[in-house]
Design a protein around this motif. Sequence first.
Motif, mmCIF file in Angstrom:
data_model
loop_
_atom_site.group_PDB
_atom_site.id
_atom_site.type_symbol
_atom_site.label_atom_id
_atom_site.label_comp_id
_atom_site.label_asym_id
_atom_site.label_seq_id
_atom_site.Cartn_x
_atom_site.Cartn_y
_atom_site.Cartn_z
ATOM 1 N N CYS A 59 0.842 -1.194 0.000
ATOM 2 C CA CYS A 59 0.000 0.000 0.000
ATOM 3 C C CYS A 59 0.879 1.246 0.000
ATOM 4 C CB CYS A 59 -0.912 0.003 1.217
ATOM 5 S SG CYS A 59 -1.905 1.499 1.336
ATOM 6 N N CYS B 101 0.197 3.580 3.187
ATOM 7 C CA CYS B 101 0.607 3.182 4.538
ATOM 8 C C CYS B 101 2.097 2.893 4.672
ATOM 9 C CB CYS B 101 -0.146 1.922 4.979
ATOM 10 S SG CYS B 101 -1.903 2.175 5.160
ATOM 11 N N HIS C 174 -2.951 -4.685 8.040
ATOM 12 C CA HIS C 174 -3.003 -3.504 7.174
ATOM 13 C C HIS C 174 -4.360 -2.820 7.177
ATOM 14 C CE1 HIS C 174 -3.566 -1.639 3.082
ATOM 15 N NE2 HIS C 174 -2.777 -0.820 3.720
ATOM 16 N N HIS D 98 -4.696 1.030 7.720
ATOM 17 C CA HIS D 98 -5.183 1.803 6.570
ATOM 18 C C HIS D 98 -6.387 2.663 6.948
ATOM 19 C CE1 HIS D 98 -5.181 2.542 2.240
ATOM 20 N NE2 HIS D 98 -6.482 2.667 2.368
HETATM 21 ZN ZN LIG Z 1 -2.809 1.157 3.393
#
Ligand SMILES: [Zn+2]
Length: 213
Positions: free
Chosen positions: A37, A40, A57, A61
């Motif tokens: 990601c 993140c 995550h 997130h």
């Molecule tokens: Zn993320």
Amino acid sequence: MIVSGAIEQRVDAAVDAWLRWVPGWTPGTHRGRARLCRRCTGSPMLAAAGLTSDVPHQVTHALVSRMQRIIDRRVDEFTEQQLPMLHAELTGEQMWRAGGYDPAAGLDPEYEGLDPDPDPADGEQPFLFTLAGLAEESRSEPLLPRPPLSADEKRQLRREVELADRCAEEAGRAVCFALMAHRSRIESAVRRFVEPQIRAMLDELSRNLEPPQ
Ligand SMILES: [Zn+2]
């Protein structure tokens, strides 16, 4: 140029919203994501919030996206008030897009910033059409060609883009600073609602791996 009190209040409210969201999280709530990601990975916001790499995550997130909204909103406000050329460019762009389908519009923060069309996981049916493809098809053409910018206008626009970037950086720092004050609340929510579910999943996994007697 940053009203740090306003950012602090928004971070307070966003952390409260995230804390209301966390108890409903389960490992199966969202589809798993294999890709890294961009939002993140390496985010200073996660370090400020005390969220370590052990936290799933989806959970991080959901927090990072809420914080990103605060930064984006601050930059929007600043652009509207102080950066007339950039503001005109962006509102023109929005009018141009109007009528088209934007797959990223109106998403919950948990889904924001993620690829709307993840690759199908093993054993899953691939999608018959993709959201990005739909957006491409429904994007309307501009009604009138835009007049080209003069050299002066281009220079001013570049200057305003720099100022907007600087505003985003300052807002990001203010968000991180405000987040640090919530670290213990964030950590205790993870201990209470997330870690037990992860432990249960691992226990289940190791039970299944035990050789039959
Ligand atoms: Zn993320």
